[in-house]
Design a protein around this motif. Structure first.
Motif, PDB file in Angstrom:
ATOM      1  N   THR A  83       0.842  -1.188   0.000  1.00 23.25           N
ATOM      2  CA  THR A  83       0.000   0.000   0.000  1.00 23.25           C
ATOM      3  C   THR A  83       0.875   1.235   0.000  1.00 23.25           C
ATOM      4  OG1 THR A  83      -1.664  -1.194   1.292  1.00 23.25           O
ATOM      5  CG2 THR A  83      -1.849   1.207   1.229  1.00 23.25           C
ATOM      6  N   VAL A  84       0.759   2.057  -1.033  1.00 18.74           N
ATOM      7  CA  VAL A  84       1.546   3.290  -1.112  1.00 18.74           C
ATOM      8  C   VAL A  84       0.988   4.279  -0.092  1.00 18.74           C
ATOM      9  CG1 VAL A  84       2.259   5.204  -2.597  1.00 18.74           C
ATOM     10  CG2 VAL A  84       2.130   2.883  -3.532  1.00 18.74           C
ATOM     11  N   LEU A  85       1.881   4.867   0.686  1.00 16.57           N
ATOM     12  CA  LEU A  85       1.508   5.826   1.727  1.00 16.57           C
ATOM     13  C   LEU A  85       1.859   7.233   1.268  1.00 16.57           C
ATOM     14  CD1 LEU A  85       3.038   3.909   4.791  1.00 16.57           C
ATOM     15  CD2 LEU A  85       0.682   3.775   3.929  1.00 16.57           C
ATOM     16  N   SER A  86       1.125   8.210   1.752  1.00 12.57           N
ATOM     17  CA  SER A  86       1.411   9.596   1.391  1.00 12.57           C
ATOM     18  C   SER A  86       2.551  10.184   2.219  1.00 12.57           C
ATOM     19  CB  SER A  86       0.155  10.455   1.556  1.00 12.57           C
ATOM     20  OG  SER A  86      -0.271  10.432   2.903  1.00 12.57           O
ATOM     21  N   ARG A  87       2.896   9.523   3.319  1.00 13.76           N
ATOM     22  CA  ARG A  87       3.990   9.967   4.181  1.00 13.76           C
ATOM     23  C   ARG A  87       4.581   8.750   4.877  1.00 13.76           C
ATOM     24  NH1 ARG A  87       1.217  11.764   9.597  1.00 13.76           N
ATOM     25  NH2 ARG A  87      -0.815  10.802   9.264  1.00 13.76           N
ATOM     26  N   PRO A  88       5.783   8.874   5.405  1.00 13.78           N
ATOM     27  CA  PRO A  88       6.415   7.704   6.009  1.00 13.78           C
ATOM     28  C   PRO A  88       5.765   7.302   7.332  1.00 13.78           C
ATOM     29  CG  PRO A  88       7.798   9.640   6.328  1.00 13.78           C
ATOM     30  CD  PRO A  88       6.654  10.050   5.434  1.00 13.78           C
ATOM     31  N   ALA A  89       5.755   6.019   7.573  1.00 10.15           N
ATOM     32  CA  ALA A  89       5.279   5.446   8.833  1.00 10.15           C
ATOM     33  C   ALA A  89       6.373   4.514   9.346  1.00 10.15           C
ATOM     34  CB  ALA A  89       3.990   4.657   8.618  1.00 10.15           C
ATOM     35  N   TYR A  90       6.463   4.377  10.639  1.00  6.44           N
ATOM     36  CA  TYR A  90       7.460   3.480  11.225  1.00  6.44           C
ATOM     37  C   TYR A  90       7.282   2.066  10.669  1.00  6.44           C
ATOM     38  CZ  TYR A  90      10.043   0.772  14.651  1.00  6.44           C
ATOM     39  OH  TYR A  90      10.931  -0.081  15.254  1.00  6.44           O
ATOM     40  N   GLY A  91       8.365   1.527  10.085  1.00  8.06           N
ATOM     41  CA  GLY A  91       8.328   0.177   9.525  1.00  8.06           C
ATOM     42  C   GLY A  91       7.999   0.104   8.052  1.00  8.06           C
ATOM     43  N   CYS A  92       7.632   1.223   7.434  1.00 10.19           N
ATOM     44  CA  CYS A  92       7.314   1.181   6.008  1.00 10.19           C
ATOM     45  C   CYS A  92       8.590   1.046   5.189  1.00 10.19           C
ATOM     46  CB  CYS A  92       6.528   2.414   5.576  1.00 10.19           C
ATOM     47  SG  CYS A  92       7.480   3.934   5.382  1.00 10.19           S
ATOM     48  N   LEU A  93       8.399   0.676   3.949  1.00  9.19           N
ATOM     49  CA  LEU A  93       9.507   0.617   3.009  1.00  9.19           C
ATOM     50  C   LEU A  93       9.722   2.013   2.448  1.00  9.19           C
ATOM     51  CD1 LEU A  93       8.047  -2.485   1.298  1.00  9.19           C
ATOM     52  CD2 LEU A  93      10.262  -2.472   2.422  1.00  9.19           C
ATOM     53  N   GLY A  94      10.964   2.412   2.357  1.00  9.72           N
ATOM     54  CA  GLY A  94      11.317   3.651   1.699  1.00  9.72           C
ATOM     55  C   GLY A  94      12.031   3.302   0.408  1.00  9.72           C
ATOM     56  N   VAL A  95      11.535   3.804  -0.713  1.00 10.06           N
ATOM     57  CA  VAL A  95      12.124   3.510  -2.018  1.00 10.06           C
ATOM     58  C   VAL A  95      12.726   4.796  -2.568  1.00 10.06           C
ATOM     59  CG1 VAL A  95      11.687   2.634  -4.338  1.00 10.06           C
ATOM     60  CG2 VAL A  95      10.382   1.717  -2.405  1.00 10.06           C
ATOM     61  N   MET A  96      13.968   4.684  -3.029  1.00 11.59           N
ATOM     62  CA  MET A  96      14.683   5.829  -3.600  1.00 11.59           C
ATOM     63  C   MET A  96      15.158   5.494  -5.006  1.00 11.59           C
ATOM     64  SD  MET A  96      17.167   7.054  -0.518  1.00 11.59           S
ATOM     65  CE  MET A  96      17.399   5.541   0.400  1.00 11.59           C
ATOM     66  N   SER A  97      15.336   6.520  -5.804  1.00  8.80           N
ATOM     67  CA  SER A  97      15.964   6.366  -7.115  1.00  8.80           C
ATOM     68  C   SER A  97      17.404   6.820  -6.997  1.00  8.80           C
ATOM     69  CB  SER A  97      15.254   7.225  -8.159  1.00  8.80           C
ATOM     70  OG  SER A  97      13.980   6.702  -8.422  1.00  8.80           O
ATOM     71  N   ARG A  98      18.262   6.206  -7.786  1.00  3.94           N
ATOM     72  CA  ARG A  98      19.662   6.610  -7.856  1.00  3.94           C
ATOM     73  C   ARG A  98      20.150   6.293  -9.264  1.00  3.94           C
ATOM     74  NH1 ARG A  98      22.774   2.230  -8.079  1.00  3.94           N
ATOM     75  NH2 ARG A  98      22.016   0.291  -7.192  1.00  3.94           N
ATOM     76  N   THR A  99      21.280   6.819  -9.629  1.00  5.09           N
ATOM     77  CA  THR A  99      21.849   6.531 -10.942  1.00  5.09           C
ATOM     78  C   THR A  99      22.070   5.026 -11.061  1.00  5.09           C
ATOM     79  OG1 THR A  99      22.925   8.672 -10.972  1.00  5.09           O
ATOM     80  CG2 THR A  99      23.765   7.007 -12.502  1.00  5.09           C
ATOM     81  N   ASN A 147      -0.459 -13.271   2.543  1.00 10.70           N
ATOM     82  CA  ASN A 147      -1.321 -13.782   1.469  1.00 10.70           C
ATOM     83  C   ASN A 147      -1.507 -12.754   0.360  1.00 10.70           C
ATOM     84  OD1 ASN A 147      -2.913 -11.951   2.796  1.00 10.70           O
ATOM     85  ND2 ASN A 147      -4.507 -13.406   3.392  1.00 10.70           N
ATOM     86  N   GLY A 148      -0.761 -11.647   0.431  1.00  5.30           N
ATOM     87  CA  GLY A 148      -0.838 -10.616  -0.597  1.00  5.30           C
ATOM     88  C   GLY A 148      -1.909  -9.571  -0.375  1.00  5.30           C
ATOM     89  N   VAL A 149      -2.714  -9.726   0.672  1.00  8.76           N
ATOM     90  CA  VAL A 149      -3.779  -8.763   0.962  1.00  8.76           C
ATOM     91  C   VAL A 149      -3.152  -7.459   1.466  1.00  8.76           C
ATOM     92  CG1 VAL A 149      -5.756  -8.274   2.468  1.00  8.76           C
ATOM     93  CG2 VAL A 149      -5.479 -10.555   1.460  1.00  8.76           C
ATOM     94  N   PRO A 150      -3.511  -6.342   0.855  1.00  7.21           N
ATOM     95  CA  PRO A 150      -2.958  -5.059   1.306  1.00  7.21           C
ATOM     96  C   PRO A 150      -3.339  -4.765   2.753  1.00  7.21           C
ATOM     97  CG  PRO A 150      -4.074  -4.819  -0.806  1.00  7.21           C
ATOM     98  CD  PRO A 150      -4.407  -6.194  -0.288  1.00  7.21           C
ATOM     99  N   SER A 151      -2.493  -4.026   3.410  1.00  6.21           N
ATOM    100  CA  SER A 151      -2.777  -3.614   4.783  1.00  6.21           C
ATOM    101  C   SER A 151      -2.282  -2.194   4.974  1.00  6.21           C
ATOM    102  CB  SER A 151      -2.116  -4.565   5.781  1.00  6.21           C
ATOM    103  OG  SER A 151      -0.706  -4.513   5.677  1.00  6.21           O
TER     104      SER A 151
END
Length: 175
Positions: A83-99, A147-151
């Motif tokens: 589930t994409v979040l609008s802001r960070p939450a403790y334990g969420c994944l943070g994805v960054m782009s880099r070269t 089981n793949g169900v969003p949370s």
């Protein structure tokens, strides 16, 4: 008073903490823990010098009974998973782009500046706790159930523990 997140641990964050300080081995030898994760996840390669932040993330999530994306070895694959979040939450994944690709890690706090405290693999060729400017992150994602169900995270997960710069073993008092 402490931050509720540190009192209500997440299994994937607990798993990540077990490996802080573990390093890859340069050259023809390889860290056998990383090689084991690659085998368990079904990778077609067996070295620790291929970027492995996604491998570490996939290991922590599967150890905690959470789902992983089809292309778990690609950092940016985590942006389209969960589930994409609008802001960070403790334990969420943070994805960054880099070269040349991306980076994925787990958000565990913030500093007094505009930096997020994260735990991740292949940060300086090791599992480490580090900070990155909030602006570097393209996505914050809450992991899907096994089981793949969003949370979604509980609301209190959005109140990130605050750390002093360079002091990541213990959050500052929230009192």
């Amino acid at each position: 008073m402490t931050n509720r997140n540190t009192e209500s641990p997440l299994a994937w964050i607990d798993e990540a903490h077990k490996y802080v300080g573990m390093r890859e081995i340069r050259g023809t030898r390889h860290n056998q823990t990383i090689v084991k994760w690659l085998s368990q996840l079904g990778a077609w390669w067996r070295d620790d010098e291929t970027p492995w932040c996604g491998v570490f993330t996939a290991h922590c999530l599967t150890a905690a009974g959470r789902a992983i994306p089809k292309h778990w070895y690609r950092a940016k694959a985590y942006a389209d998973y969960g589930t994409v979040l609008s802001r960070p939450a403790y334990g969420c994944l943070g994805v960054m782009s880099r070269t040349g690709g991306g980076h994925v890690c787990f958000v565990i706090g913030e500093t007094s500046g505009d930096r997020l405290v994260v735990i991740g693999g292949n940060q300086g060729d090791q599992v480490s706790i580090a900070t990155y400017p909030r602006s570097r992150f393209s996505h914050f994602v809450w992991p899907a159930r096994g089981n793949g169900v969003p949370s979604l995270p509980y609301n209190y997960r959005y109140t990130l523990p605050r750390y002093a710069n360079g002091q990541y073993s213990q959050p500052l008092s929230e009192a």
